[in-house]
Design a protein around this motif. Structure first.
Motif, PDB file in Angstrom:
ATOM      1  N   TYR A  77      13.705  18.924  -9.030  1.00 36.65           N
ATOM      2  CA  TYR A  77      13.566  17.549  -8.207  1.00 36.65           C
ATOM      3  C   TYR A  77      14.702  17.094  -7.348  1.00 36.65           C
ATOM      4  CZ  TYR A  77       9.529  17.203 -11.375  1.00 36.65           C
ATOM      5  OH  TYR A  77       8.417  17.186 -12.080  1.00 36.65           O
ATOM      6  N   ASN A  78      15.791  18.074  -7.695  1.00 34.28           N
ATOM      7  CA  ASN A  78      16.987  17.475  -6.705  1.00 34.28           C
ATOM      8  C   ASN A  78      17.673  16.172  -7.344  1.00 34.28           C
ATOM      9  OD1 ASN A  78      18.167  18.927  -4.680  1.00 34.28           O
ATOM     10  ND2 ASN A  78      16.529  18.846  -3.484  1.00 34.28           N
ATOM     11  N   VAL A  79      17.332  15.857  -8.736  1.00 34.48           N
ATOM     12  CA  VAL A  79      18.146  14.865  -9.392  1.00 34.48           C
ATOM     13  C   VAL A  79      19.488  15.601  -9.777  1.00 34.48           C
ATOM     14  CG1 VAL A  79      18.526  13.644 -11.586  1.00 34.48           C
ATOM     15  CG2 VAL A  79      16.248  13.763 -10.401  1.00 34.48           C
ATOM     16  N   LYS A  80      20.722  14.633  -9.449  1.00 35.95           N
ATOM     17  CA  LYS A  80      21.851  15.311  -9.627  1.00 35.95           C
ATOM     18  C   LYS A  80      22.385  15.177 -11.108  1.00 35.95           C
ATOM     19  CE  LYS A  80      22.142  15.985  -5.527  1.00 35.95           C
ATOM     20  NZ  LYS A  80      21.116  16.617  -5.244  1.00 35.95           N
ATOM     21  N   GLN A 104       0.916  -1.177  -0.096  1.00 39.68           N
ATOM     22  CA  GLN A 104       0.155  -0.235  -0.034  1.00 39.68           C
ATOM     23  C   GLN A 104       0.905   1.130   0.008  1.00 39.68           C
ATOM     24  OE1 GLN A 104      -3.302  -0.210  -0.107  1.00 39.68           O
ATOM     25  NE2 GLN A 104      -3.421   1.957  -0.392  1.00 39.68           N
ATOM     26  N   SER A 105       2.037   1.281   0.923  1.00 36.49           N
ATOM     27  CA  SER A 105       2.884   2.373   1.018  1.00 36.49           C
ATOM     28  C   SER A 105       3.537   2.762  -0.153  1.00 36.49           C
ATOM     29  CB  SER A 105       3.572   2.295   2.032  1.00 36.49           C
ATOM     30  OG  SER A 105       4.718   1.493   1.705  1.00 36.49           O
ATOM     31  N   GLU A 106       3.789   1.687  -1.111  1.00 36.45           N
ATOM     32  CA  GLU A 106       4.504   1.934  -2.585  1.00 36.45           C
ATOM     33  C   GLU A 106       3.526   2.591  -3.414  1.00 36.45           C
ATOM     34  OE1 GLU A 106       7.838   1.133  -3.742  1.00 36.45           O
ATOM     35  OE2 GLU A 106       7.888   1.446  -1.733  1.00 36.45           O
ATOM     36  N   VAL A 107       1.996   2.316  -3.152  1.00 36.91           N
ATOM     37  CA  VAL A 107       1.155   3.064  -4.084  1.00 36.91           C
ATOM     38  C   VAL A 107       0.940   4.491  -3.579  1.00 36.91           C
ATOM     39  CG1 VAL A 107      -1.315   2.752  -4.671  1.00 36.91           C
ATOM     40  CG2 VAL A 107      -0.040   0.883  -4.638  1.00 36.91           C
ATOM     41  N   ASP A 108       0.815   4.376  -2.213  1.00 38.60           N
ATOM     42  CA  ASP A 108       0.769   5.815  -1.662  1.00 38.60           C
ATOM     43  C   ASP A 108       1.773   6.957  -2.270  1.00 38.60           C
ATOM     44  OD1 ASP A 108      -1.641   5.011  -0.433  1.00 38.60           O
ATOM     45  OD2 ASP A 108      -0.455   4.760   1.571  1.00 38.60           O
ATOM     46  N   LYS A 109       2.888   6.250  -2.371  1.00 39.45           N
ATOM     47  CA  LYS A 109       4.172   7.089  -2.821  1.00 39.45           C
ATOM     48  C   LYS A 109       3.999   7.420  -4.318  1.00 39.45           C
ATOM     49  CE  LYS A 109       7.479   4.997   0.171  1.00 39.45           C
ATOM     50  NZ  LYS A 109       8.528   3.773   0.588  1.00 39.45           N
ATOM     51  N   ILE A 125      11.148   9.143  -7.408  1.00 34.10           N
ATOM     52  CA  ILE A 125      12.110   8.702  -6.604  1.00 34.10           C
ATOM     53  C   ILE A 125      13.316   9.578  -6.238  1.00 34.10           C
ATOM     54  CG2 ILE A 125      14.206   7.125  -7.255  1.00 34.10           C
ATOM     55  CD1 ILE A 125      12.742   6.168  -9.855  1.00 34.10           C
ATOM     56  N   ALA A 126      13.334  10.796  -6.543  1.00 36.38           N
ATOM     57  CA  ALA A 126      14.040  11.646  -5.651  1.00 36.38           C
ATOM     58  C   ALA A 126      13.135  11.923  -4.337  1.00 36.38           C
ATOM     59  CB  ALA A 126      13.920  12.975  -6.519  1.00 36.38           C
ATOM     60  N   LYS A 127      11.977  12.100  -4.367  1.00 39.59           N
ATOM     61  CA  LYS A 127      11.232  12.172  -3.078  1.00 39.59           C
ATOM     62  C   LYS A 127      11.285  10.693  -2.222  1.00 39.59           C
ATOM     63  CE  LYS A 127       7.216  14.399  -1.211  1.00 39.59           C
ATOM     64  NZ  LYS A 127       5.939  14.608  -1.273  1.00 39.59           N
ATOM     65  N   TYR A 128      11.306   9.680  -2.852  1.00 42.36           N
ATOM     66  CA  TYR A 128      11.042   8.521  -2.152  1.00 42.36           C
ATOM     67  C   TYR A 128      12.248   7.469  -2.651  1.00 42.36           C
ATOM     68  CZ  TYR A 128       6.520  10.115  -0.627  1.00 42.36           C
ATOM     69  OH  TYR A 128       5.518  11.296  -0.401  1.00 42.36           O
ATOM     70  N   LEU A 179       8.945  -1.003  -8.410  1.00 41.90           N
ATOM     71  CA  LEU A 179       8.687  -2.468  -7.741  1.00 41.90           C
ATOM     72  C   LEU A 179      10.330  -3.154  -8.675  1.00 41.90           C
ATOM     73  CD1 LEU A 179       5.144  -3.390  -8.449  1.00 41.90           C
ATOM     74  CD2 LEU A 179       6.209  -2.819  -6.411  1.00 41.90           C
ATOM     75  N   ILE A 180      10.418  -2.771  -9.491  1.00 38.84           N
ATOM     76  CA  ILE A 180      11.807  -3.270 -10.255  1.00 38.84           C
ATOM     77  C   ILE A 180      12.961  -2.677  -9.576  1.00 38.84           C
ATOM     78  CG2 ILE A 180      13.166  -3.360 -12.466  1.00 38.84           C
ATOM     79  CD1 ILE A 180      10.379  -2.615 -13.975  1.00 38.84           C
ATOM     80  N   ALA A 181      13.022  -1.488  -9.117  1.00 35.99           N
ATOM     81  CA  ALA A 181      14.025  -0.871  -8.473  1.00 35.99           C
ATOM     82  C   ALA A 181      14.283  -1.273  -7.287  1.00 35.99           C
ATOM     83  CB  ALA A 181      14.087   0.548  -8.681  1.00 35.99           C
ATOM     84  N   ASN A 182      13.319  -1.874  -6.508  1.00 37.80           N
ATOM     85  CA  ASN A 182      13.610  -2.349  -5.145  1.00 37.80           C
ATOM     86  C   ASN A 182      13.302  -3.879  -5.006  1.00 37.80           C
ATOM     87  OD1 ASN A 182      13.259   0.144  -3.729  1.00 37.80           O
ATOM     88  ND2 ASN A 182      10.992   0.455  -3.873  1.00 37.80           N
ATOM     89  N   ASP A 183      13.124  -4.563  -6.136  1.00 39.24           N
ATOM     90  CA  ASP A 183      13.120  -6.323  -5.893  1.00 39.24           C
ATOM     91  C   ASP A 183      14.764  -6.333  -5.700  1.00 39.24           C
ATOM     92  OD1 ASP A 183      12.886  -8.672  -6.182  1.00 39.24           O
ATOM     93  OD2 ASP A 183      11.890  -8.625  -8.401  1.00 39.24           O
TER      94      ASP A 183
END
Ligand SMILES: [Zn+2]
Length: 492
Positions: free
Chosen positions: A71-74, A20-25, A314-317, A466-470
């Motif tokens: 977004y604070n992307v470097k 759920q929290s991934e969806v919330d993000k 992804i910058a935020k989470y 999902l891919i980046a956290n697996d």
């Protein structure tokens, strides 16, 4: 017993909360107003269709770079910037091209190769101009006139393929130039004229223009072989040729690149690439509404915004794996920016475990997201799940015979071995709805369904998470055309 039940409820509860929290993000960052503002800007008339080499595409690059900055992307481009310079050249079509063979003027001509010259002198007819035709012939300093293609193959494809061979043979035998009398019909000729008869943009050859090379290659239209037949019966052959206004200009275009570090101490060594091309085809023929700006809202402002949506999220989470965002120039000119990138990567390619490319010509089904190569990598399951979560169905390539997988920027990554599908808005076939907008002036921001796009972007961003956290690294499906390239790249 009770203990087990409690435990399983606990675990079950934990999993749902986590999912759920991934969806919330995703919900927290993807918004319709942001999407609209980005697409309306990138596909605005003021950007004149973002053609590679135009001043307006550089405004698009600056906008994308500064959005990543917000977004604070470097930055990870040259000199601490978000830009990777791509050396290109524009071959300007001649303003005038004339050809006469024995005082017979030929009107329909295409210059395949050559600089500004005038030639008035001897020519020699050499049948199809293949190796055997040069036997016992002295062509030194003369213009070689040949028929297009070969006995067996004189359609567009065959003629073009053989033109490369004919050029090398004529040049190798010391000829001054080669004229090919091609028997193409009107429509094949028109598409060739469109492709080669206008300015051609390509990656820079890296060489200074060689002004001493006066060799030229010209195609002359001879649909019914009348001209060839007249020449065959002539005793001697003279050619008068002039090429004027031909220019080759070097210029620099830019890929936009940014990076975010992953949150997991180990997995952050692996990167997911999020990519899309930001160029389009510029200003062209006006349509019935007298609109000549090809805005490229679908192709590919949408793709750019999928990448920007992932960057913002992804910058935020942060995800466990690191992220590399690349926006390519020159896709419409022949996948130039991505071709350049894989040969000049800003980070080692073997650290890139997945490339999630986004590109599309349009959509005709707002209940779907179409992923070219969905089932060709192990990440397919995540993408399907993410789409379902936002009310969409992820489907694979509806027209594999079109070879779409190998026709977008993702292919350059795939060839290196990096699993690289392309995420597109939902389309189920190439129908009238697609053709209405694909590479048309009508592809403007007013014609988009933004409620659908919210779902579409949410589904991309959740797939990305999902891919980046697996913990399991994505890879090619066994037996895939690029499976072995992947094994080699990652030394698996
Ligand atoms: Zn396109």
């Amino acid at each position: 017993m009770k203990k087990i039940i409690t435990l399983s409820i606990l675990i079950g509860g934990f999993l749902t909360t986590y999912a759920q929290s991934e969806v919330d993000k995703v919900n927290a960052t993807v918004s319709k107003s942001t999407i609209e503002s980005q697409i309306y800007f990138l596909a605005s008339d003021e950007l004149k269709g973002r053609e590679t080499g135009s001043p307006e595409i550089d405004i698009a690059a600056s906008y994308i770079a500064n959005t990543l900055r917000s977004y604070n992307v470097k930055p990870i481009g040259e000199n601490g910037s978000y830009y990777q310079n791509v050396a290109m050249e524009k071959k300007k079509a001649p303003t005038a091209l004339k050809l006469r063979l024995n005082n017979q003027s030929i009107e329909d001509l295409i210059l395949l190769d050559g600089q500004n010259i005038t030639y008035n002198g001897n020519a020699i007819f050499l049948n199809y101009g293949l190796e055997e035709d040069y036997k016992d012939k002295d062509v030194q300093g003369k213009v070689v006139v040949v028929k297009g293609g070969s006995e067996k193959s004189n359609d567009l494809r065959g003629s073009y393929r053989l033109s490369v061979v004919k050029k090398a043979l004529a040049k190798g035998h010391g000829a001054r130039g080669v004229v090919e009398l091609v028997t193409l019909d009107d429509s094949s000729w028109a598409s060739m004229q469109h492709y080669l008869g206008s300015d051609v943009v390509q990656l820079s050859s890296g060489k200074e223009v060689d002004n001493t090379d006066k060799f030229f290659q010209i195609w002359a239209k001879d649909t019914n072989s009348d001209k060839a037949n007249t020449i065959v019966s002539a005793k001697a052959l003279k050619a008068n040729i002039s090429i004027e206004g031909r220019k080759i200009e070097q210029f620099t275009s830019r890929n936009v690149v940014g990076v975010l570090e992953g949150s997991d101490p180990k997995l952050k060594e692996e990167y997911i690439i999020y990519s899309a091309h930001y160029d389009h085809i510029g200003v062209g023929k006006p349509n019935a509404e007298n609109d000549s700006i090809y805005n490229g809202a679908r192709d590919n402002a949408i793709g750019v915004v999928t990448v920007l949506s992932a960057a913002q999220n992804i910058a935020k989470y942060p995800t466990k794996r690191s992220s590399l965002f690349i926006l390519f120039t020159g896709e419409e000119k022949g996948l130039l920016g991505s071709n350049w990138y894989v040969n000049h990567p800003v980070l080692p390619l073997n650290k890139m475990v997945f490339c999630f490319n986004s590109d599309g010509g349009g959509y005709n089904d707002t209940s779907k997201a179409t992923i070219i190569g969905l089932n060709r990598t192990s990440a397919g399951e995540h993408i399907k799940k993410a789409a379902t979560n936002f009310g969409l169905t992820a489907i694979d390539d509806p027209a594999p015979e079109q070879g779409l997988f190998d026709r977008s920027d993702n292919v350059h990554f795939a060839k290196k071995g990096i699993p690289a599908p392309t995420y597109c808005p939902g389309f189920t076939s190439f129908d009238a709805e697609i053709n209405k907008y694909y590479h048309q002036a009508a592809d403007n921001p007013d014609s988009l369904n933004y409620d659908y796009l919210v779902q579409f972007f949410q589904s991309y961003v959740l797939s990305a998470r999902l891919i980046a956290n697996d913990v399991k690294t994505p890879f090619w499906t066994k037996g895939d055309k690029y499976y072995d390239a992947g094994k080699k790249l990652y030394a698996k």
